[in-house]
Design a protein around this motif. Structure first.
Motif, PDB file in Angstrom:
ATOM      1  N   ARG A 179      63.016 -10.160  56.027  1.00 12.43           N
ATOM      2  CA  ARG A 179      63.226  -8.889  55.324  1.00 12.43           C
ATOM      3  C   ARG A 179      64.486  -8.229  55.867  1.00 12.43           C
ATOM      4  N   TRP A 180      65.139  -7.448  55.021  1.00 11.08           N
ATOM      5  CA  TRP A 180      66.305  -6.671  55.404  1.00 11.08           C
ATOM      6  C   TRP A 180      65.898  -5.240  55.702  1.00 11.08           C
ATOM      7  N   GLU A 181      66.609  -4.614  56.634  1.00 10.66           N
ATOM      8  CA  GLU A 181      66.425  -3.192  56.862  1.00 10.66           C
ATOM      9  C   GLU A 181      67.384  -2.422  55.964  1.00 10.66           C
ATOM     10  N   LYS A 182      67.202  -1.118  55.887  1.00  4.98           N
ATOM     11  CA  LYS A 182      67.900  -0.304  54.886  1.00  4.98           C
ATOM     12  C   LYS A 182      69.410  -0.424  54.955  1.00  4.98           C
ATOM     13  N   ASP A 183      69.976  -0.504  56.167  1.00  5.62           N
ATOM     14  CA  ASP A 183      71.437  -0.537  56.283  1.00  5.62           C
ATOM     15  C   ASP A 183      72.022  -1.922  55.994  1.00  5.62           C
ATOM     16  N   MET A 184      71.159  -2.947  55.812  1.00  2.00           N
ATOM     17  CA  MET A 184      71.582  -4.317  55.528  1.00  2.00           C
ATOM     18  C   MET A 184      72.396  -4.930  56.662  1.00  2.00           C
TER      19      MET A 184
END
Length: 215
Positions: A179-184
């Motif tokens: 999964r990616w976090e919001k800031d990528m």
């Protein structure tokens, strides 16, 4: 008049031997823990550890014949060619942070099998990965399409974060994004070499693997 007793191979000092054994046990424990975490534990080392445990617990001589290994230790870890989607039918709380927390109904993306009874996967409800008992889940058919994003480690790791949530890696390892976090910039990933899971910053020491479609 008392004479000084000096330690020698023929007449060892029991206190010195005790201290030496304690130090060696601490060192051995650290080395075994490292091998377990990096996937370097071999069947031969596990056998030797079992024999040492028998010697310490019972005071017997080392067994001359090798005892049959449990079924779970005779199967080497293997990556799945395609990740499998599993659904949990019972709850599970592992012994430490390396294991998944599972509730009935959770969806788990499975990436590898440690042995016949334990797998490594990612819980889509908790957004965390780890090991879990295979018999707590069942395979979901048909398998949904999952985008595969893999990064290769291009340089040695620099320890910015030493928390349990950080991912360990070495040059040449492949890491799959779960999964990616919001800031990528940060992602939660699965190390295909060590079968470990954790957070890593894709901006440093990583290069994305580009997939080329066949023409």
């Amino acid at each position: 008049m008392e004479t000084d007793s000096k330690s020698s191979p023929a007449n060892p000092d029991i206190k010195l031997v005790t201290i030496d054994v304690k130090m060696q046990i601490h060192t051995l424990h650290a080395k075994v823990t490292f091998l377990q975490e990096t996937g370097g534990m071999t069947e031969e080392i596990e056998r030797m550890m079992t024999e040492l445990t028998v010697l310490c617990n019972k005071g017997n001589s080392l067994p001359t014949t090798r005892p049959p290994a449990p079924a779970a230790t005779t199967v080497l870890p293997k990556l799945l060619v395609k990740a499998e989607t599993m659904q949990a039918h019972s709850e599970y709380a592992g012994p430490d942070w390396r294991y998944l927390l599972i509730m009935p109904g959770d969806t788990i993306i499975t990436y590898a099998h440690i042995n016949k009874v334990t797998a490594v996967g990612f819980n889509t409800r908790t957004n965390l990965g780890g090991r879990f008992p295979i018999d707590t889940t069942k395979k979901v058919d048909p398998q949904p399409h999952e985008k595969v994003e893999i990064f290769i480690v291009t340089s040695p790791a620099v320890l910015f974060d030493t928390s349990p949530s950080s991912l360990g890696y070495m040059t040449g390892h492949y890491v799959r994004v779960c999964r990616w976090e919001k800031d990528m910039h940060w992602a939660y990933g699965f190390n295909l070499s060590t079968l470990a899971m954790g957070r890593f910053d894709v901006r440093y020491q990583f290069k994305k693997v580009e997939w080329h479609e066949e023409t």
